[in-house]
Design a protein around this motif. Structure first.
Motif, PDB file in Angstrom:
ATOM      1  N   SER A 111       0.839  -1.189   0.000  1.00  0.00           N
ATOM      2  CA  SER A 111       0.000   0.000   0.000  1.00  0.00           C
ATOM      3  C   SER A 111       0.871   1.235   0.000  1.00  0.00           C
ATOM      4  N   SER A 112       0.244   2.377  -0.171  1.00  0.00           N
ATOM      5  CA  SER A 112       1.007   3.620  -0.252  1.00  0.00           C
ATOM      6  C   SER A 112       1.751   3.893   1.039  1.00  0.00           C
ATOM      7  N   SER A 113       1.192   3.479   2.158  1.00  0.00           N
ATOM      8  CA  SER A 113       1.846   3.749   3.432  1.00  0.00           C
ATOM      9  C   SER A 113       3.139   2.989   3.575  1.00  0.00           C
ATOM     10  N   ARG A 125      -4.453  13.324  -2.104  1.00  0.00           N
ATOM     11  CA  ARG A 125      -3.890  12.119  -2.722  1.00  0.00           C
ATOM     12  C   ARG A 125      -4.131  12.150  -4.214  1.00  0.00           C
ATOM     13  N   ALA A 127      -4.532  10.076  -7.992  1.00  0.00           N
ATOM     14  CA  ALA A 127      -4.991   8.790  -8.531  1.00  0.00           C
ATOM     15  C   ALA A 127      -3.888   8.055  -9.256  1.00  0.00           C
ATOM     16  N   ASP A 130       1.092   8.277  -5.282  1.00  0.00           N
ATOM     17  CA  ASP A 130       1.250   8.916  -3.985  1.00  0.00           C
ATOM     18  C   ASP A 130       2.559   9.691  -4.011  1.00  0.00           C
ATOM     19  N   SER A 272       0.547   3.876  -6.822  1.00  0.00           N
ATOM     20  CA  SER A 272       0.484   3.099  -5.589  1.00  0.00           C
ATOM     21  C   SER A 272      -0.906   2.592  -5.290  1.00  0.00           C
ATOM     22  N   THR A 273      -1.932   3.297  -5.760  1.00  0.00           N
ATOM     23  CA  THR A 273      -3.306   2.826  -5.600  1.00  0.00           C
ATOM     24  C   THR A 273      -3.690   2.040  -6.848  1.00  0.00           C
ATOM     25  N   VAL A 274      -3.901   0.749  -6.685  1.00  0.00           N
ATOM     26  CA  VAL A 274      -4.188  -0.118  -7.816  1.00  0.00           C
ATOM     27  C   VAL A 274      -5.692  -0.141  -8.059  1.00  0.00           C
ATOM     28  N   LYS A 275      -6.041   0.155  -9.295  1.00  0.00           N
ATOM     29  CA  LYS A 275      -7.449   0.163  -9.666  1.00  0.00           C
ATOM     30  C   LYS A 275      -7.666  -0.766 -10.845  1.00  0.00           C
ATOM     31  N   ARG A 337      -7.710  -8.417  -6.054  1.00  0.00           N
ATOM     32  CA  ARG A 337      -6.373  -8.501  -5.501  1.00  0.00           C
ATOM     33  C   ARG A 337      -5.464  -9.181  -6.517  1.00  0.00           C
ATOM     34  N   GLU A 362      -8.541  -1.544  -5.636  1.00  0.00           N
ATOM     35  CA  GLU A 362      -9.657  -0.712  -5.173  1.00  0.00           C
ATOM     36  C   GLU A 362     -10.690  -0.586  -6.294  1.00  0.00           C
TER      37      GLU A 362
END
Length: 1160
Positions: A111-113, A125, A127, A130, A272-275, A337, A362
């Protein structure tokens, strides 16, 4: 003089500029002013187009990558497409599958964190990425303000009210799905602080350079410009911005890679956010992984918990500082996933310490939604496979028909040649008899004629057989009577005076070479006296006929066409008959299934009655007829597929009162992968008292699902089997039950002794299979197909089954005990693993205890034993031991199971003892395809069919051919069958002016002699009305079933009885004593209407209680009176009983329920 100058071609068209350049060109409408062509000091530059991405990954246009180019062969701006599976990938997939499901506590969730420094993330943030550094949102806003100012300046000079979107002026398309924008956009791009000033100044510089001039009366389509439209456009923008953007992104990724390296994070993704439905890039720091010494780095994985879309991709070394490798991966719309590991292409893996890596996606998809998606995909795949299979079958059937038609044509041609040759030979013989006339007997006028001509044929009856006849007729044909009777005419007296001449005018058939005829004293079917020329007939040649060679060619063609037409009509009739029979069978099965579903309606049923996968149904339950009667609450526990559903049972559900009804109800959603609904009921949510149908549970089949019920393997061990080793009803049951269960999709085998009296003509593909040793003896195993069933014949070399009989030896118990043990040993040594071992009566009862004592723990542990009692009259000791050892036990009717429940061999085991009715084989007993009856019939023409059969029966046995009620009796003459009642019924029927036919014999010589004496008496007193056939005659039994109006079965006890079932199959009305299976299958027309309605039937016969003659009179008198006084009603009763299904359709379903219960 002013004139408009029209350009040779439009200044803009779709071929010139991309539709996604973002330029908004306004058309000019009106007169053209040459001054409009002037530009005021702009620098020619290039416009960078924006890219709009489509939803289909494989159809995307090339776009400039957000990631620095890797050192690989992938073209710039392209993400590698998901690869088609190769042999290497399939191997990798199988290895990946072995890695099992995710470990929620152990898998590495990217994840981005974890990829970036949380303190450096901007509150807004992105899209796409990050941000790796602290970016001021004010800088982005400032860029947008500058663009707005540039836009206003470019349009204010002309005073236009409308303006082109500033984003479009520099290449931004608001509809662009992906973030490949050149200008700033808060939602799609974060800008590094270090580039803020230079980017802003560049925008100011470009804004001052852009000038667009033009007048327009209206603004039309943003995409196209009409001819004559005028615009002044800056088409030359420097490449400096492109260079700056690439450098900016490179620095961002370098910062991101450096921060992850410093944190010791070996994997990160961009964005970093997978869509879903986007392309991502996965980065691996090889130096931090288990692949640090490997030259090749590959990734392999799958989506949604290693369950879907396996992939393998090669990573390329990037230009980022450090040992970073990357590859691009498309994320499918249905992904929630991504699971993956890295490896060197061989056997060295980086798998996150055996926990694997995974990325959450996501989107709207989750595990449950994905399950539904998979089920829907599987349903579509099954439909596709079924359609392909149906198409293959259709083509194969067409090919088979073509081959059959080709062979049939050749056969017809050959047959035509044979017939022509025979005709030629006959023609040559008859040719000598043919002439132009016979002096003073006959002649023809005119003497020269051809086919189609009208001629007058004269006949002199003087001194001929017809000289005293008042009428004379000609019966004629042609070409040696090849077409039968084609000339019929009455002769008239002639005025000729030289004899007694008569004449007739007739037309010569077209193809005639020879005319054939005789004279008679009347028309066909009425004539008694003939003049046939001393049995040689009369023959006249046709003088002007076609040549002989041409005639025989045409004759061969004519015969060929005739054979073809006859074959076509025959095949059409056979096809129509087969379709009709198939339709009738399907309708019968449908009615039987409905009866099966309604059989427990007084307790439980569903709405709708037929449950389909994917639907929502109501389950309705009446506790008043169960152990839950009076309970304040009732809970339903439901699952699917015989409690094996992968998601487990549904949560307990409290049932509520049905609106305007007496049942409780609950609603259940049936999944697409269900083939069976299962439920039990309880008094509380946590259990308490259960209604589980005496351990059988409640089951309702589900249709239309994507999963079919797995087949069971059932093995019958029996000493009888029809038709090859049949002694009694046991042989019929073994064969018919096995066929019915096999037709439902299960595997059925039969093990039988190899008697020396086997009727091997009914065994197909009979051959030696193998030998095995047991008990110090060699046993040969033979194999063959009987009625479509696989049968194994065991032959011990000691000859114990080569004794000329099935039963009747002093050591029968020893012989059959050896056979049972050998059957189990054969299964063990052959490696067979049946689910069910089904043994029958005392003769194969030892299978039950021998299995439990010797084989349950030694290789056959998967099997369960079902034992069926067909007749409790013999072998009670063996039956008792089998009842104790069997997992489930049955007998052949519900009533008989109650009647014998007090027997000491059975009473301790009532909890596993069930009654299941026998059935009959509708293919063996079929009045529509019975070779032993004169007219095939169905319920539609049953009256005509039975009338013809009665006449044939009366003629065959020498009875008076009259319309009287005929009572048939087909039985073994034993005390069990009520022989004293049979004798009385014969007398009563004769008293009522009926006819009686008895077929049967007695194993007891005293009884046989008694009936021989009765036969002799009846021959003297009622020779025209009674026949006793004291033998076994299979063809005659079929004719009696069809020709009789009533069939009498007055048994003292009857476990099931097949006679009454066969009688109804042939439309004969059963007259029975109320006992055992007779009570369960015959419902009295006067006394059992409610009882019949409860099981979904209508009354179908006449019955009586007691074992005295008054009971027989009560039933028989009512039947005969109805035949005399209510013939139409009696005829309708014929049809009713024929339409009822007494086949193995229903018993097979009951046995399957029992088999599953035994395995539970």
């Amino acid at each position: 003089m002013e004139m408009a100058v029209q350009p040779v071609k439009p200044l803009y068209c779709k071929r010139t500029l991309s539709e996604h350049t973002g330029l908004r060109i306004r058309p000019f409408i009106g007169h053209f002013d040459p001054s409009m062509l002037r530009c005021q000091g702009f620098v020619r530059d290039t416009i960078m187009p924006s890219m709009a991405a489509s939803s289909g990954y494989s159809r995307r246009r090339p776009r400039r990558s957000l990631i620095p180019k890797t050192k690989g062969s992938t073209p710039k701006g392209f993400a590698p497409r998901p690869q088609v599976e190769t042999s290497t990938q399939k191997k990798d997939q199988s290895e990946a599958r072995n890695k099992g499901e995710e470990n929620p506590d152990g898998s590495l969730m990217l994840s981005s964190s974890e990829f970036t420094n949380k303190q450096s993330i901007n509150d807004s943030r992105t899209a796409v990425l990050d941000s790796a550094s602290s970016v001021s949102s004010n800088s982005t806003a400032r860029r947008i303000d500058l663009l707005d100012e540039a836009e206003e300046e470019s349009y204010s000079k002309e005073g236009l009210d409308q303006k082109v979107n500033s984003e479009a002026a520099i290449g931004i398309d608001e509809n662009d799905e992906f973030g490949d924008k050149v200008c700033a956009n808060m939602q799609t791009l974060s800008v590094v602080d270090g580039f803020e000033g230079s980017v802003s100044s560049e925008i100011d510089e470009r804004s001052n350079r852009i000038s667009i001039k033009g007048e327009a009366s209206s603004v039309e389509d943003d995409e196209d410009v009409e001819i004559g439209a005028v615009a002044e456009i800056d088409v030359d923008i420097t490449e400096k911005e492109e260079t700056l953007d690439l450098e900016e992104r490179k620095r961002m990724l370098e910062d991101l890679a450096q921060e992850n390296f410093e944190k010791g994070t070996k994997v990160f993704t961009f964005p970093s956010t997978v869509k879903p439905d986007e392309t991502i890039e996965i980065f691996l720091n090889r130096s931090l992984s288990g692949l640090k010494d490997e030259r090749e780095v590959l990734i392999k994985g799958a989506f949604n918990g290693w369950r879907w879309k396996f992939f393998t991709e090669r990573l390329q070394k990037t230009e980022l500082k450090g040992d970073w490798w990357s590859c691009q991966l498309y994320v499918y719309k249905q992904a929630y996933r991504i699971d993956f590991v890295f490896f060197n292409g061989a056997n060295v893996y980086e798998n996150n310490d055996l926990k694997d890596f995974f990325l959450p996606v996501e989107g709207t998809m989750d595990e449950k939604a994905f399950e539904d998606f998979l089920l829907e995909e599987k349903r579509k795949e099954l439909e596709r496979v079924a359609a392909e299979e149906a198409e293959r079958e259709r083509r194969a059937e067409e090919q088979r028909k073509e081959e059959e038609e080709r062979a049939a044509r050749e056969a017809d041609r050959a047959q035509a040649k044979v017939e022509v040759k025979k005709k030629q030979e006959a023609f040559q013989r008859m040719k000598n008899l043919a002439r132009d006339s016979l002096e003073n007997v006959w002649h023809i006028e005119p003497s020269l004629f051809k086919g189609g001509d009208r001629i007058r044929l004269y006949y002199n009856r003087s001194s001929r057989p017809l000289q005293h006849s008042t009428e004379i007729w000609i019966h004629g044909g042609h070409n040696i009577w090849s077409e039968g009777l084609s000339i019929v005419s009455r002769l008239s007296p002639s005025e000729k005076r030289d004899g007694d001449w008569w004449y007739a005018d007739v037309v010569v058939p077209d193809q005639a070479r020879v005319i054939d005829w005789v004279f008679a004293d009347g028309p066909p079917q009425q004539a008694k006296v003939y003049d046939n020329n001393n049995r040689e007939d009369f023959h006249a040649t046709v003088p002007k006929c076609m040549s002989e060679e041409l005639f025989w060619v045409e004759e061969e063609h004519r015969i060929f066409r005739k054979l073809q037409e006859e074959r076509r009509l025959k095949e059409q009739a056979a096809r129509e008959k087969a379709e009709k029979m198939a339709r009738m069978k399907a309708e019968t099965k449908e009615r039987t299934m409905k009866r099966f579903l309604l059989s427990q309606k007084h307790i439980v049923y569903t709405d709708p009655l037929e449950v389909r996968a994917g639907s929502t149904v109501r389950v309705l339950y009446n506790p008043s007829n169960t152990v839950l009667n009076g309970k304040p609450e009732v809970w339903i526990r439901c699952s699917f597929n015989r409690w094996t559903y992968q998601n487990g049972p549904l949560p307990p559900q409290k049932m509520v009162k049905e609106e305007n009804g007496s049942h409780l109800e609950a609603t259940v959603k049936v999944p697409m992968d269900a083939y069976m609904m299962d439920f039990v009921f309880s008094e509380r949510e946590d259990g308490g008292i259960y209604d589980n149908r005496n351990g059988m549970d409640y089951h309702i089949p589900v249709s239309g699902g994507i999963v079919k019920e797995p087949p069971m393997h059932i093995v019958h061990v029996s000493v009888e089997m029809a038709p090859i080793a049949k002694v009694g009803g046991l042989g019929d049951v073994v064969t018919s039950l096995s066929r019915a269960v096999q037709d439902l999709g299960h595997t059925v085998d039969i093990i039988l002794p190899k008697y020396d009296i086997l009727n091997l003509s009914n065994v197909k593909d009979f051959h030696f299979r193998r030998s095995f040793a047991w008990g110090g003896m060699e046993i040969k195993v033979w194999f063959g197909k009987v009625e479509g069933l696989s049968v194994y014949f065991l032959e011990p070399l000691n000859g114990m089954f080569s004794v000329g009989c099935v039963y009747g030896r002093h050591n029968d118990a020893e012989r059959f005990g050896f056979f049972c043990h050998a059957a189990l040993e054969f299964l063990l040594q052959s490696g067979s693993r049946p689910d069910i071992l089904h043994c029958h009566d005392w003769s194969s009862a030892p299978v039950a205890w021998l299995f439990k004592e010797n084989y349950l723990q030694y290789g056959l542990s998967n099997a369960r034993v079902v034992f069926t009692i067909h007749n409790l009259e013999f072998g009670i000791h063996q039956i008792g031991r089998a009842m104790q050892a069997a997992d489930m036990a049955t007998t052949v009717s519900h009533t008989y199971s109650r009647e014998v429940s007090g027997n000491p061999a059975i009473s301790p085991h009532l909890y596993k003892f069930h009654g299941i009715l026998n059935g009959i084989d509708p293919d063996i007993w079929d009045p529509c395809n019975d070779q032993y009856i004169p007219v095939p019939y169905t319920p539609e023409n049953v009256v005509e069919g039975k009338r013809a059969a009665k006449e044939a029966l009366q003629q065959k046995l020498g009875l008076k051919r009259s319309d009287e009620p005929l009572v048939g009796i087909i039985t073994r003459l034993t005390v069990q069958k009520g022989i004293h009642l049979i004798k009385h019924a014969i007398g009563r029927t004769l008293e009522r002016n009926g006819q009686v036919v008895l077929l049967g014999s007695a194993p007891d010589p005293r009884i046989q002699n008694d009936f021989v004496n009765l036969k002799n008496e009846l021959q003297s007193s009622h020779n025209n009305s009674a026949r006793l056939c004291l033998t076994y005659d299979e063809p005659l039994s079929h004719l009696i079933y069809a020709g009789a109006d009533m069939i009498l079965v007055p048994s003292i006890f009857e476990p099931c009885g097949l006679t009454q079932l066969i009688a109804m199959r042939y439309g004969s009305i059963p007259v029975v004593r109320r006992t055992g299976g007779l009570y369960d299958t015959v419902f009295d027309v006067d006394n059992d209407k409610e009882r019949a309605r409860a099981v979904g039937l209508e009354p179908n016969g006449f019955s009586f209680d007691g074992a005295d003659t008054s009971g027989v009179d009560y039933a028989l008198n009512r039947a005969i009176t109805a035949w005399y006084d209510a013939r139409e009603w009696f005829n309708s009763l014929y049809r009713r009983v024929m339409e009822q299904d007494w086949s193995w359709n229903r018993p097979a379903l009951d046995y399957l329920e029992l088999y599953h219960s035994a395995r539970k």
